[in-house]
Structure formats: C-alpha cells, structure tokens
Design an enzyme around this catalytic site. Sequence first.
Site, PDB file in Angstrom:
ATOM      1  N   TRP A 101       0.826  -1.211   0.000  1.00  0.00           N
ATOM      2  CA  TRP A 101       0.000   0.000   0.000  1.00  0.00           C
ATOM      3  C   TRP A 101       0.856   1.255   0.000  1.00  0.00           C
ATOM      4  O   TRP A 101       0.525   2.247  -0.667  1.00  0.00           O
ATOM      5  CB  TRP A 101      -0.983  -0.004   1.167  1.00  0.00           C
ATOM      6  CG  TRP A 101      -1.932  -1.149   1.077  1.00  0.00           C
ATOM      7  CD1 TRP A 101      -2.057  -2.189   1.954  1.00  0.00           C
ATOM      8  CD2 TRP A 101      -2.882  -1.412   0.020  1.00  0.00           C
ATOM      9  NE1 TRP A 101      -3.023  -3.070   1.514  1.00  0.00           N
ATOM     10  CE2 TRP A 101      -3.536  -2.616   0.335  1.00  0.00           C
ATOM     11  CE3 TRP A 101      -3.238  -0.751  -1.158  1.00  0.00           C
ATOM     12  CZ2 TRP A 101      -4.531  -3.174  -0.485  1.00  0.00           C
ATOM     13  CZ3 TRP A 101      -4.221  -1.294  -1.972  1.00  0.00           C
ATOM     14  CH2 TRP A 101      -4.852  -2.491  -1.638  1.00  0.00           C
ATOM     15  N   ASP A 168      -1.871   6.938   6.010  1.00  0.00           N
ATOM     16  CA  ASP A 168      -2.893   5.992   5.558  1.00  0.00           C
ATOM     17  C   ASP A 168      -3.141   5.055   6.735  1.00  0.00           C
ATOM     18  O   ASP A 168      -2.308   4.210   7.050  1.00  0.00           O
ATOM     19  CB  ASP A 168      -2.380   5.226   4.333  1.00  0.00           C
ATOM     20  CG  ASP A 168      -3.313   4.080   3.936  1.00  0.00           C
ATOM     21  OD1 ASP A 168      -4.389   3.925   4.545  1.00  0.00           O
ATOM     22  OD2 ASP A 168      -2.939   3.333   2.996  1.00  0.00           O
ATOM     23  N   LYS A 192     -11.847  -1.930   6.423  1.00  0.00           N
ATOM     24  CA  LYS A 192     -10.986  -2.711   7.299  1.00  0.00           C
ATOM     25  C   LYS A 192     -11.461  -2.613   8.754  1.00  0.00           C
ATOM     26  O   LYS A 192     -11.459  -3.596   9.451  1.00  0.00           O
ATOM     27  CB  LYS A 192      -9.528  -2.245   7.192  1.00  0.00           C
ATOM     28  CG  LYS A 192      -8.990  -2.172   5.764  1.00  0.00           C
ATOM     29  CD  LYS A 192      -8.651  -3.524   5.195  1.00  0.00           C
ATOM     30  CE  LYS A 192      -8.336  -3.525   3.699  1.00  0.00           C
ATOM     31  NZ  LYS A 192      -7.564  -2.439   3.160  1.00  0.00           N
TER      32      LYS A 192
HETATM   33  C1  LIG Z   1      -6.955  -1.961   1.810  1.00  0.00           C
HETATM   34  C2  LIG Z   1      -5.975  -0.882   1.966  1.00  0.00           C
HETATM   35  C3  LIG Z   1      -5.892   0.168   1.040  1.00  0.00           C
HETATM   36  C4  LIG Z   1      -6.759   0.220  -0.208  1.00  0.00           C
HETATM   37  O1  LIG Z   1      -8.054   0.565   0.129  1.00  0.00           O
HETATM   38  P1  LIG Z   1      -9.174   0.733  -1.000  1.00  0.00           P
HETATM   39  O2  LIG Z   1     -10.309   1.265  -0.191  1.00  0.00           O
HETATM   40  O3  LIG Z   1      -9.414  -0.631  -1.567  1.00  0.00           O
HETATM   41  O4  LIG Z   1      -8.686   1.679  -2.013  1.00  0.00           O
HETATM   42  C5  LIG Z   1      -4.976   1.165   1.262  1.00  0.00           C
HETATM   43  N1  LIG Z   1      -4.181   1.139   2.340  1.00  0.00           N
HETATM   44  C6  LIG Z   1      -4.219   0.159   3.248  1.00  0.00           C
HETATM   45  C7  LIG Z   1      -3.309   0.197   4.430  1.00  0.00           C
HETATM   46  C8  LIG Z   1      -5.127  -0.893   3.096  1.00  0.00           C
HETATM   47  O5  LIG Z   1      -5.181  -1.876   3.996  1.00  0.00           O
END
Ligand SMILES: *Cc1c(COP(=O)(O)O)cnc(C)c1O
Length: 356
Positions: A101, A168, A192
Amino acid sequence: MKKHNFSAGPCILPQSVMEEASQAVVNFNDSGLSLIEMSHRSKDFVAVMEEARSLVKELMNLPSNYEVLFLQGGASLGFLTAAYNYLPQGGTASYADTGTWANKAIKEAKHLGNATVVASSKNANYTSIPTGIQAAPGSSYLHFTSNNTIFGTQYKEFPKVDCDLICDMSSDIFSREVNAADFSMIYAGAQKNMGPAGTVVYIFDKDKLGKAGNSIPSYLDLQVHLAKDSMFNTPPVFPVYVSMLNLRWLKANGGVAAIEKVNQAKADLIYSEIDSNPLFTGHAEVNSRSNMNATFRLTDESLAADFDKLWNEAGINGLKGHRSVGGYRASMYNALPLESVQVLTETMKELARVKA
Ligand SMILES: *Cc1c(COP(=O)(O)O)cnc(C)c1O
C-alpha cells in the site's frame, strides 16, 4: 452458524450493526422508505452524515480545527488526494516504504512531484517497520502507512517530523488511541475497521488546506468537499450509514481506549501461540508485529491440508495469507471477538497434538 471471520477486508462488523442496517434497508426511521431510496438531502440522511462526522471527532478526540469527510474512491484515491492537497506541483514529499500500500501511495504522488522514499524495509521482505525515519530536506510532508495489512507490520511509535505528517490508517483506524493533532491528514478506507466498502474517511486540520497552491480537480479537493459538508455529490449513503452505526457501537462499548485493550488481548493470544507452537512461525519481526493482521506460516508446509481442514471445520473464514506473502493471516479488527481468536489458537494446538 456464524463464522469466525478473520477476513482482511471487507471484514467483520458487529452483528448488531448488520441487523440494524438490514432494517434500515427495508424501512428507515419508520419513514416508509428504505435508506437507499431516499434523497441524500433528506433530513433523515443529513442527520446520518452529521452523526458519522461528529462520532469520528468524538472518538478520536479531534481538536476543534480538525474536520471529517466521508468520500468515495477508497484509500486508493486517497493516495492521489493526499498529493494534490499537500504537495505543490514539482515539489518534494517523503514516503516510508513498508509494503504494497505504501508503494501504491508513492506511485500516485509521482503525478504531482518528487515522492522520495526516505525509509524502506523492502530488503527485509517488509518484515519490519523502519526506525528513525526523517523527512528529506524541503519535503512538504512525510507519508506513512500505520498498519501494513498485507505483511502484518504496524508502527508502534509514529515518526516525528517538522513538515506535515500524513497517514494511511486504513487498517488500524479506531483500533488504538492516537494523537490526531500530530497529523495534518489521516485517511482510511472504511472496509478494514470502520464499515463496509464504499467510503473513505478523511480527517484533517482544515487550517492547513489550500497551501499547496495546486489547481485541484473538484473531487480531489478537500476544500470543495468541506464547503459542502461532505455532500459535494451524492455520498455513498449505505456505507456512511453502516460506518455511523459501527462508530455508535464503538462508543457504546467504551470507545477507542476500551477496544485497544481487547485488541491487545487478541494479539497477545495469537502471537503467544505462534511463538510457543513448534509448527508455526511468524512473518513479521516481533517489535513490528501488527495487532490487526497477524501473519504466520507452518514450519512444515506439508501440514497445510491438515491445518486447513481443522480451521475450516472450526468455522473459521478468511485465514489464507495474501498471495504476495503466503501462509496465513489472521485479521483481528475491532468487531472480531476474543473468542474467535481462542477458537483459532485451539485449532493450532490441535494440529500440534496430532502432528508434532
Ligand atoms: C486496503 C488498503 C488500502 C486500499 O483501500 P481501498 O479502499 O481498496 O482503495 C490502502 N491502504 C491500506 C493500508 C489498506 O489496507
């Protein structure tokens, strides 16, 4: 029978949230309308959006200059949104590379300027979190990924820098207490630890917007969304509603401080089993281990069929590791009860009883 759901995302949400959400799909607030067929400008839905935003402020204890938006595009669009709002065209931003990511975030920032990798655990197959991270000179911000969903690593302490800090937090937001005031911007895809797929939350210091001087496409411009109270266009009404219910659930259960203790207990349980059971070994280094996603593998791969049978029979779902890491990954988001981790560690013990 309800499964013990260790899915990495979309993932488990509280059963009570599922039930209330399913009611709202049929008849919301006794309005004679489904939540998903009413206007997003209706009094009922505006109240949902406002409660969702204010619950984030309350649960994260945000300073008064911080704002919250529920947008679309997932964290994947967040990578680009972060760059557009904080990185002047042609400028420099620092990135910590801790896996998949983080790399996707770096790729998007390159649309705007120099995304400089200032720390990386790539050479260690992303089994650890780099320490002593510093921003490159002249950086607008340092970006990092607080929890690496795929590799199962997590920052225990956050980098301290003079520039803006952007994170993030997709896979560990609301799982532990953080000092939001240390961050200029936090973003997280809902699926998540916050709600269903389809919305992403942005949390930011509103006084720091508009400083990059970029011409920003409307949808990527946080100021545009803020001016419209997260209703610049039709919001993802159902994901926002379910996220709101989940945040209500979190508040009713003692908030972030209380869930952090439960998350710690779950992590302690799985890692102590991984460390004491001769048939298993962990992927991440001990001091970089994630409390959300525990990655591990069998010491003897020939036991895979036996182990897979055991956990499948125990009603466990979603334990297969990500294809880039292999092995197993137990994702233990807020809504996963301790009891589910106990069921998993029992199957690990059972495998050792039969095979060791
Ligand atoms: C799943 C995830 C993403 C991507 O998320 P989307 O909503 O599918 O774009 C980005 N960063 C992390 C840390 C993730 O676990």
